[in-house]
Design a protein around this motif. Structure first.
Motif, PDB file in Angstrom:
ATOM      1  N   ARG A   2      41.162 -57.798 -30.332  1.00  0.00           N
ATOM      2  CA  ARG A   2      41.707 -56.555 -30.875  1.00  0.00           C
ATOM      3  C   ARG A   2      41.010 -56.202 -32.189  1.00  0.00           C
ATOM      4  O   ARG A   2      40.732 -55.053 -32.460  1.00  0.00           O
ATOM      5  CB  ARG A   2      43.208 -56.770 -31.087  1.00  0.00           C
ATOM      6  N   ALA A   6      38.873 -52.781 -32.613  1.00  0.00           N
ATOM      7  CA  ALA A   6      39.265 -51.831 -33.657  1.00  0.00           C
ATOM      8  C   ALA A   6      38.141 -51.650 -34.671  1.00  0.00           C
ATOM      9  O   ALA A   6      37.853 -50.520 -35.106  1.00  0.00           O
ATOM     10  CB  ALA A   6      40.540 -52.317 -34.345  1.00  0.00           C
ATOM     11  N   ALA A   9      35.515 -49.507 -33.110  1.00  0.00           N
ATOM     12  CA  ALA A   9      35.986 -48.123 -32.971  1.00  0.00           C
ATOM     13  C   ALA A   9      35.858 -47.379 -34.299  1.00  0.00           C
ATOM     14  O   ALA A   9      35.427 -46.219 -34.339  1.00  0.00           O
ATOM     15  CB  ALA A   9      37.439 -48.108 -32.490  1.00  0.00           C
ATOM     16  N   ILE A  10      36.231 -48.041 -35.376  1.00  0.00           N
ATOM     17  CA  ILE A  10      36.158 -47.407 -36.702  1.00  0.00           C
ATOM     18  C   ILE A  10      34.698 -47.174 -37.100  1.00  0.00           C
ATOM     19  O   ILE A  10      34.330 -46.100 -37.597  1.00  0.00           O
ATOM     20  CB  ILE A  10      36.897 -48.268 -37.753  1.00  0.00           C
ATOM     21  N   TRP A  12      32.077 -46.880 -35.086  1.00  0.00           N
ATOM     22  CA  TRP A  12      31.482 -45.870 -34.211  1.00  0.00           C
ATOM     23  C   TRP A  12      31.975 -44.483 -34.591  1.00  0.00           C
ATOM     24  O   TRP A  12      31.225 -43.506 -34.542  1.00  0.00           O
ATOM     25  CB  TRP A  12      31.785 -46.183 -32.747  1.00  0.00           C
ATOM     26  N   LYS A  13      33.241 -44.390 -34.993  1.00  0.00           N
ATOM     27  CA  LYS A  13      33.776 -43.108 -35.451  1.00  0.00           C
ATOM     28  C   LYS A  13      32.988 -42.603 -36.662  1.00  0.00           C
ATOM     29  O   LYS A  13      32.640 -41.426 -36.748  1.00  0.00           O
ATOM     30  CB  LYS A  13      35.269 -43.289 -35.779  1.00  0.00           C
ATOM     31  N   ARG A  16      29.540 -41.455 -35.531  1.00  0.00           N
ATOM     32  CA  ARG A  16      29.644 -40.164 -34.834  1.00  0.00           C
ATOM     33  C   ARG A  16      29.861 -39.021 -35.836  1.00  0.00           C
ATOM     34  O   ARG A  16      29.246 -37.959 -35.719  1.00  0.00           O
ATOM     35  CB  ARG A  16      30.804 -40.233 -33.842  1.00  0.00           C
ATOM     36  N   LEU A  17      30.704 -39.250 -36.828  1.00  0.00           N
ATOM     37  CA  LEU A  17      30.941 -38.229 -37.862  1.00  0.00           C
ATOM     38  C   LEU A  17      29.653 -37.938 -38.622  1.00  0.00           C
ATOM     39  O   LEU A  17      29.364 -36.779 -38.954  1.00  0.00           O
ATOM     40  CB  LEU A  17      32.026 -38.710 -38.836  1.00  0.00           C
ATOM     41  N   GLY A  85      46.115 -42.476 -41.589  1.00  0.00           N
ATOM     42  CA  GLY A  85      46.116 -42.657 -40.137  1.00  0.00           C
ATOM     43  C   GLY A  85      45.629 -44.039 -39.753  1.00  0.00           C
ATOM     44  O   GLY A  85      46.182 -44.684 -38.856  1.00  0.00           O
ATOM     45  N   LEU A  86      44.592 -44.503 -40.454  1.00  0.00           N
ATOM     46  CA  LEU A  86      44.072 -45.855 -40.184  1.00  0.00           C
ATOM     47  C   LEU A  86      45.090 -46.917 -40.584  1.00  0.00           C
ATOM     48  O   LEU A  86      45.327 -47.875 -39.848  1.00  0.00           O
ATOM     49  CB  LEU A  86      42.779 -46.105 -40.968  1.00  0.00           C
ATOM     50  N   ALA A  89      48.122 -47.379 -38.373  1.00  0.00           N
ATOM     51  CA  ALA A  89      47.856 -47.904 -37.023  1.00  0.00           C
ATOM     52  C   ALA A  89      48.087 -49.418 -36.998  1.00  0.00           C
ATOM     53  O   ALA A  89      47.945 -50.094 -38.024  1.00  0.00           O
ATOM     54  CB  ALA A  89      46.420 -47.585 -36.623  1.00  0.00           C
ATOM     55  N   PRO A  90      48.430 -49.946 -35.821  1.00  0.00           N
ATOM     56  CA  PRO A  90      48.707 -51.388 -35.728  1.00  0.00           C
ATOM     57  C   PRO A  90      47.444 -52.226 -35.616  1.00  0.00           C
ATOM     58  O   PRO A  90      47.272 -52.995 -34.671  1.00  0.00           O
ATOM     59  CB  PRO A  90      49.553 -51.477 -34.451  1.00  0.00           C
ATOM     60  N   VAL A  91      46.536 -52.020 -36.545  1.00  0.00           N
ATOM     61  CA  VAL A  91      45.317 -52.846 -36.592  1.00  0.00           C
ATOM     62  C   VAL A  91      45.293 -53.526 -37.949  1.00  0.00           C
ATOM     63  O   VAL A  91      45.841 -53.011 -38.920  1.00  0.00           O
ATOM     64  CB  VAL A  91      44.030 -51.997 -36.403  1.00  0.00           C
TER      65      VAL A  91
ATOM     66  N   GLY B  79      52.401 -55.244 -37.956  1.00  0.00           N
ATOM     67  CA  GLY B  79      51.602 -54.804 -36.807  1.00  0.00           C
ATOM     68  C   GLY B  79      52.489 -54.369 -35.660  1.00  0.00           C
ATOM     69  O   GLY B  79      52.285 -53.302 -35.067  1.00  0.00           O
ATOM     70  N   ARG B  82      54.419 -51.147 -36.611  1.00  0.00           N
ATOM     71  CA  ARG B  82      53.569 -49.950 -36.612  1.00  0.00           C
ATOM     72  C   ARG B  82      53.295 -49.439 -35.197  1.00  0.00           C
ATOM     73  O   ARG B  82      53.121 -48.246 -34.982  1.00  0.00           O
ATOM     74  CB  ARG B  82      52.240 -50.243 -37.320  1.00  0.00           C
ATOM     75  N   LEU B  93      45.902 -36.141 -40.967  1.00  0.00           N
ATOM     76  CA  LEU B  93      45.368 -37.485 -40.685  1.00  0.00           C
ATOM     77  C   LEU B  93      44.289 -37.443 -39.598  1.00  0.00           C
ATOM     78  O   LEU B  93      44.105 -38.404 -38.857  1.00  0.00           O
ATOM     79  CB  LEU B  93      46.455 -38.486 -40.288  1.00  0.00           C
ATOM     80  N   PHE B 106      39.891 -41.807 -30.432  1.00  0.00           N
ATOM     81  CA  PHE B 106      39.791 -42.796 -31.520  1.00  0.00           C
ATOM     82  C   PHE B 106      41.146 -43.457 -31.781  1.00  0.00           C
ATOM     83  O   PHE B 106      41.258 -44.692 -31.830  1.00  0.00           O
ATOM     84  CB  PHE B 106      39.258 -42.115 -32.785  1.00  0.00           C
ATOM     85  N   TYR B 107      42.179 -42.639 -31.925  1.00  0.00           N
ATOM     86  CA  TYR B 107      43.497 -43.216 -32.203  1.00  0.00           C
ATOM     87  C   TYR B 107      44.028 -44.001 -30.999  1.00  0.00           C
ATOM     88  O   TYR B 107      44.752 -44.988 -31.161  1.00  0.00           O
ATOM     89  CB  TYR B 107      44.481 -42.127 -32.645  1.00  0.00           C
ATOM     90  N   LEU B 110      42.740 -47.405 -31.393  1.00  0.00           N
ATOM     91  CA  LEU B 110      43.421 -48.172 -32.441  1.00  0.00           C
ATOM     92  C   LEU B 110      44.794 -48.650 -31.983  1.00  0.00           C
ATOM     93  O   LEU B 110      45.250 -49.728 -32.360  1.00  0.00           O
ATOM     94  CB  LEU B 110      43.589 -47.318 -33.710  1.00  0.00           C
ATOM     95  N   TYR B 111      45.474 -47.829 -31.168  1.00  0.00           N
ATOM     96  CA  TYR B 111      46.823 -48.182 -30.717  1.00  0.00           C
ATOM     97  C   TYR B 111      46.813 -48.920 -29.374  1.00  0.00           C
ATOM     98  O   TYR B 111      47.871 -49.254 -28.852  1.00  0.00           O
ATOM     99  CB  TYR B 111      47.697 -46.927 -30.619  1.00  0.00           C
TER     100      TYR B 111
END
Lengths: 224, 241
Positions: A2, A6, A9-10, A12-13, A16-17, A85-86, A89-91, B79, B82, B93, B106-107, B110-111
């Motif tokens: 996980r 995660a 993902a962050i 790569w985001k 991409r931005l 938002g980050l 999140a459950p990371v 965790g 959330r 956000l 993306f989200y 994360l979830y």
């Protein structure tokens, strides 16, 4: 698993931005080119006279463009409150830190990869060597790790552009010293023993140390 | 659907205190929202509503007190807690240079949302954004961005929604849609806690009302017909639940 997904993902985001906006890489690249050109024409009185100063010039340029890239890394997260938002999140906070760090590392390596040949041509130095590539990689990991941490702290303040270099450069001094000394040995074609036994191990130890310390403190600072 | 520890309320906070320097924003707040209810938090500006929601969402650490989401303590099981929360704040956000779909993808990662493509399609449909899915967020109107922010919050099907003035910037139709969404939400056994300055909207949506004043809970009541908390300021008036 996980943590890894995660983190990627962050990162790569962010990539991409950056591909969309190109504001970090382009502005840092232009700034880096200006630094190299200004130093070249400002100091180069006779051909070859800049050789002793070349490693320092290279790392000054890399340090400055690194700060530009780091400043943008968290500024982007502040624009629409995306950092919340980050963090909501459950990371783990480690994933947030490492994702941002990997994104910054990617931008810095791209910028440095473009600047290096320019630097080699302008200063007429044999700057394209695998050993130098390894030095740059290890030093940039140190830059990105420490820089991402302080960029996150500085982004919470109103004077982040000023605060980041003030916090960043004193801590990164060992990396700059090791990188400059190792680069000098590579460019001058001197004995490489000190590179492998002294400066590269120093960079590895610094990277390992701060790759543990920075995510840990980041997690504490941003723990909800 | 699992709602966490059996017998625990959806949202609970006990003895919450939060200071910014020498200014106390929350001074010992206790609230509890049962499952299947939408609770509305009223209060004047500076009462501590946003701070309370941020603490419940795990975005801010209280100086004292505890929060639980579905029985999971935010401090120790952050965790897990959330995972059960969907949060909409004053800001969206979202990332302006990504498209609506890219933001949600993306989200979803994360979830850990399974079958994310299908789920993203459904929430975009639900929030009337399906035809804007591949447009960059910065090209959307403020109201659309707000709706996308709601889509992001419900994407992972959280058990609890925390919404900070969710109606601000929405047109009348969107506010009505949000009301329907919250009704469906509570009917399905999930819970929501939201803040608003609109007593009309708050009354229409609330099963339970809290009034926060100067960091203290000044009134609390379930809403049955016209029964409302007795509190001088911010008195919402007649309500229907």
């Amino acid at each position: 698993m996980r943590l890894l997904s995660a983190t990627l993902a962050i990162a790569w985001k962010d990539v991409r931005l950056e591909i969309r906006s190109r504001d970090t890489v382009v502005s840092a690249l232009i700034f880096g080119l200006i630094v190299v050109v200004v130093f070249n024409f400002g100091l180069n009185r006779t051909p070859g006279s800049l050789a002793p100063a070349a490693p320092g010039l290279l790392w000054v340029a890399y340090g400055f463009v690194g700060v530009l890239a780091m400043n943008r890394a968290f500024a982007r997260e502040q624009e629409q409150g995306a950092l919340d938002g980050l963090l909501a999140a459950p990371v783990s906070r480690d994933a947030v830190f490492l994702g941002k760090m990997l994104g910054t590392l990617a931008f810095m390596l791209v910028i440095e990869g473009v600047l290096l040949p320019v630097f080699a041509v302008m200063l007429d130095l044999p700057a394209l060597s695998p050993t130098l590539g390894l030095i740059i990689l290890l030093a940039t990991i140190g830059f990105a790790t420490v820089g991402t941490f302080f960029a996150a702290i500085a982004a919470q303040t109103r004077s982040r552009e000023i605060l980041l270099p003030v916090l960043f450069f004193p801590v990164i001094v060992p990396v700059i010293i090791a990188a400059v000394e190792a680069t000098a040995l590579v460019l001058q074609g001197g004995p490489m023993q000190a590179v492998w036994t002294r400066w590269l191990p120093l960079l590895v130890v610094f990277d390992a140390l701060f790759l543990v310390i920075c995510p840990w403190i980041f997690g504490y600072v941003f723990e909800g | 659907m699992s709602h966490g520890s059996s017998g625990s309320p959806a949202i609970s906070a006990a003895g919450l205190r939060k200071d910014y320097g020498d200014r106390s924003v929350l001074r010992g707040v206790d609230i509890s929202v049962p499952w299947g209810q939408t609770a509305v938090l009223f209060g004047p500006n500076g009462a501590g509503k946003t701070t309370l929601l941020r603490i419940l969402a795990g975005l801010s650490r209280p100086d004292a007190g505890d929060t639980h989401i579905a029985g999971f303590q935010m401090r120790r099981s952050g965790g897990r807690a959330r995972t059960l929360v969907g949060f909409v704040g004053h800001q969206t956000l979202l990332y302006s240079d990504l498209t609506c779909r890219e933001n949600l993808v993306f989200y979803a990662k994360l979830y850990g949302v399974e079958d994310s493509a299908h789920r993203i399609g459904r929430v975009l449909e639900r929030l009337n954004l399906a035809d804007r899915a591949d447009r960059r967020v910065r090209t959307l109107s403020h109201g659309m961005q707000k709706r996308l922010s709601l889509a992001r919050a419900i994407l992972h099907e959280p058990a609890v929604l925390l919404l900070d003035e969710p109606e601000s910037g929405l047109d009348a139709d969107s506010v009505a849609s949000l009301g329907h969404l919250l009704k469906d939400w509570s009917t399905s056994g999930k819970s929501a806690l939201l803040t608003t300055h609109s007593s009309e909207i708050g009354q229409a949506w609330a099963d339970r009302v809290f009034i926060l004043e100067r960091g203290r809970l000044a009134g609390e009541s379930p809403v049955h017909g016209n029964a409302l908390p007795t509190q001088s300021a911010s008195r919402p008036g007649a309500a229907h639940g």
